[in-house]
Design a protein around this motif. Sequence first.
Motif, PDB file in Angstrom:
ATOM      1  N   VAL A  54      30.742  27.782 -33.202  1.00 47.33           N
ATOM      2  CA  VAL A  54      30.821  26.737 -34.224  1.00 47.33           C
ATOM      3  C   VAL A  54      31.460  27.128 -35.505  1.00 47.33           C
ATOM      4  N   THR A  55      31.253  28.080 -35.987  1.00 50.92           N
ATOM      5  CA  THR A  55      31.667  28.675 -37.087  1.00 50.92           C
ATOM      6  C   THR A  55      33.159  29.156 -36.821  1.00 50.92           C
ATOM      7  N   SER A  56      33.384  29.685 -35.554  1.00 53.44           N
ATOM      8  CA  SER A  56      34.810  30.067 -35.253  1.00 53.44           C
ATOM      9  C   SER A  56      35.785  28.906 -35.245  1.00 53.44           C
ATOM     10  N   ASP A  57      35.524  27.898 -34.531  1.00 54.44           N
ATOM     11  CA  ASP A  57      36.250  26.791 -34.418  1.00 54.44           C
ATOM     12  C   ASP A  57      36.362  26.071 -35.989  1.00 54.44           C
ATOM     13  N   ASP A  58      35.346  25.949 -36.470  1.00 55.63           N
ATOM     14  CA  ASP A  58      35.373  25.535 -37.961  1.00 55.63           C
ATOM     15  C   ASP A  58      36.465  26.214 -38.909  1.00 55.63           C
ATOM     16  N   CYS A  59      36.412  27.553 -38.757  1.00 52.17           N
ATOM     17  CA  CYS A  59      37.363  28.597 -39.516  1.00 52.17           C
ATOM     18  C   CYS A  59      38.899  27.995 -38.752  1.00 52.17           C
ATOM     19  N   ILE A  60      39.049  28.048 -37.646  1.00 54.80           N
ATOM     20  CA  ILE A  60      40.184  27.970 -36.977  1.00 54.80           C
ATOM     21  C   ILE A  60      40.870  26.598 -37.541  1.00 54.80           C
ATOM     22  N   PHE A  61      40.032  25.527 -37.377  1.00 52.28           N
ATOM     23  CA  PHE A  61      40.466  24.006 -37.658  1.00 52.28           C
ATOM     24  C   PHE A  61      40.793  23.707 -39.171  1.00 52.28           C
ATOM     25  N   GLY A  62      39.937  24.635 -39.952  1.00 51.29           N
ATOM     26  CA  GLY A  62      40.189  24.428 -41.170  1.00 51.29           C
ATOM     27  C   GLY A  62      41.589  25.004 -41.554  1.00 51.29           C
ATOM     28  N   TRP A  63      41.732  26.293 -41.004  1.00 53.85           N
ATOM     29  CA  TRP A  63      43.095  27.000 -41.165  1.00 53.85           C
ATOM     30  C   TRP A  63      44.001  25.997 -40.897  1.00 53.85           C
ATOM     31  N   LEU A  64      44.029  25.484 -39.721  1.00 52.90           N
ATOM     32  CA  LEU A  64      45.097  24.574 -39.262  1.00 52.90           C
ATOM     33  C   LEU A  64      45.396  23.491 -40.270  1.00 52.90           C
ATOM     34  N   ASN A  65      44.111  22.703 -40.649  1.00 48.41           N
ATOM     35  CA  ASN A  65      44.363  21.445 -41.421  1.00 48.41           C
ATOM     36  C   ASN A  65      44.894  22.009 -42.846  1.00 48.41           C
ATOM     37  N   GLN A  66      44.511  23.155 -43.307  1.00 49.70           N
ATOM     38  CA  GLN A  66      45.271  23.420 -44.549  1.00 49.70           C
ATOM     39  C   GLN A  66      46.815  23.868 -44.415  1.00 49.70           C
ATOM     40  N   LYS A  67      47.117  24.566 -43.459  1.00 51.03           N
ATOM     41  CA  LYS A  67      48.565  24.680 -43.077  1.00 51.03           C
ATOM     42  C   LYS A  67      49.292  23.492 -42.795  1.00 51.03           C
ATOM     43  N   LEU A  68      48.873  22.648 -41.933  1.00 53.53           N
ATOM     44  CA  LEU A  68      49.651  21.342 -41.583  1.00 53.53           C
ATOM     45  C   LEU A  68      49.384  20.454 -42.994  1.00 53.53           C
ATOM     46  N   ALA A  69      48.586  20.462 -43.648  1.00 52.27           N
ATOM     47  CA  ALA A  69      48.779  19.697 -44.750  1.00 52.27           C
ATOM     48  C   ALA A  69      49.804  20.105 -45.848  1.00 52.27           C
ATOM     49  N   LEU A  70      49.687  21.546 -46.236  1.00 55.51           N
ATOM     50  CA  LEU A  70      50.781  22.054 -46.868  1.00 55.51           C
ATOM     51  C   LEU A  70      52.522  21.614 -46.473  1.00 55.51           C
ATOM     52  N   SER A  71      52.354  21.936 -44.841  1.00 54.25           N
ATOM     53  CA  SER A  71      53.686  21.599 -44.437  1.00 54.25           C
ATOM     54  C   SER A  71      54.058  19.969 -44.790  1.00 54.25           C
ATOM     55  N   ALA A  72      53.134  19.254 -44.681  1.00 55.42           N
ATOM     56  CA  ALA A  72      53.509  17.797 -45.060  1.00 55.42           C
ATOM     57  C   ALA A  72      53.874  17.779 -46.593  1.00 55.42           C
ATOM     58  N   ALA A  73      53.122  18.248 -47.458  1.00 56.48           N
ATOM     59  CA  ALA A  73      53.268  18.244 -48.948  1.00 56.48           C
ATOM     60  C   ALA A  73      54.504  18.673 -49.393  1.00 56.48           C
ATOM     61  N   LEU A  74      55.038  19.856 -48.825  1.00 59.60           N
ATOM     62  CA  LEU A  74      55.991  20.472 -49.468  1.00 59.60           C
ATOM     63  C   LEU A  74      57.446  20.228 -48.574  1.00 59.60           C
ATOM     64  N   PRO A  75      58.506  20.163 -49.356  1.00 52.23           N
ATOM     65  CA  PRO A  75      59.858  19.772 -48.731  1.00 52.23           C
ATOM     66  C   PRO A  75      60.162  21.078 -47.964  1.00 52.23           C
ATOM     67  N   ALA A  76      60.832  21.039 -46.666  1.00 52.75           N
ATOM     68  CA  ALA A  76      61.393  22.168 -45.961  1.00 52.75           C
ATOM     69  C   ALA A  76      62.410  23.075 -46.844  1.00 52.75           C
ATOM     70  N   GLN A  77      62.142  24.247 -46.968  1.00 55.07           N
ATOM     71  CA  GLN A  77      63.005  25.261 -47.593  1.00 55.07           C
ATOM     72  C   GLN A  77      63.429  26.293 -46.683  1.00 55.07           C
ATOM     73  N   PRO A  78      64.282  26.180 -45.772  1.00 57.35           N
ATOM     74  CA  PRO A  78      64.741  26.990 -44.694  1.00 57.35           C
ATOM     75  C   PRO A  78      64.772  28.554 -45.153  1.00 57.35           C
ATOM     76  N   ASN A  79      65.355  28.793 -46.397  1.00 59.24           N
ATOM     77  CA  ASN A  79      65.637  29.923 -46.777  1.00 59.24           C
ATOM     78  C   ASN A  79      64.682  30.867 -47.524  1.00 59.24           C
ATOM     79  N   ASP A  80      63.655  29.889 -47.731  1.00 59.83           N
ATOM     80  CA  ASP A  80      62.450  30.748 -48.532  1.00 59.83           C
ATOM     81  C   ASP A  80      61.530  31.502 -47.572  1.00 59.83           C
ATOM     82  N   LEU A  81      61.202  32.405 -48.041  1.00 60.55           N
ATOM     83  CA  LEU A  81      60.313  33.398 -47.320  1.00 60.55           C
ATOM     84  C   LEU A  81      58.856  32.688 -47.367  1.00 60.55           C
TER      85      LEU A  81
END
Length: 197
Positions: free
Chosen positions: A160-187
């Motif tokens: 339960v805690t492992s899956d919460d951690c994994i899906f919380g991370w995914l939610n954060q990263k996927l939310a960031l990808s939708a909020a920020l414009p793609a910058q292919p040259n940025d690290l």
Amino acid sequence: MSLLVLSHRDVSHPARGLSQTLLSSCLDYLSGRPDIDAARIGVYGEGLSAALATDFAASDRRLVAAVCDGGLWNWARMQASVVWMTRAAEAREEGSVTAQRTQLIRRLGCPVLVVTGGRGAVSVSEAMKLQTECIEERIDLDLTMPRMVKSAGGCIENFVTSDDCIFGWLNQKLALSAALPAQPNDLPQISSHALGH
């Protein structure tokens, strides 16, 4: 968010590249659906499927997050093969090893979460070395270690805690990808939080 969850048994194929071709077709299908945001699709693999997720994330730049092994399974297999073929157990230069390991992870164009220990097939010590190298190279890689619960029969992973951690991370990263414009040259930026500790 949408997540492509991999099953090694169903997707793995000995012919090089065939698994990625099949998975790219699945991603084509998902991206074309009107109810799917094509800018928020991640991939998730655990156990041997984590190696497939790494290979797929390296071959298809449309993925915006990957829960995978960071190339460590293939790295360990390659190292074992080299030692077996040369029958030499001598230590290699650390700089050479670091460069090769970092080259594998640099192919991934998205943030990565590596699950170590527990049901993951990744060595904790190797994952920590990889994370240190990624911090130095400014590659977005996080680690998580599942919490274990002691019982009369031994240690059991707290799913339960492992899956919460994994899906919380995914939610954060996927939310960031939708909020920020793609910058292919940025690290990619380094995440400053620790997961699952």
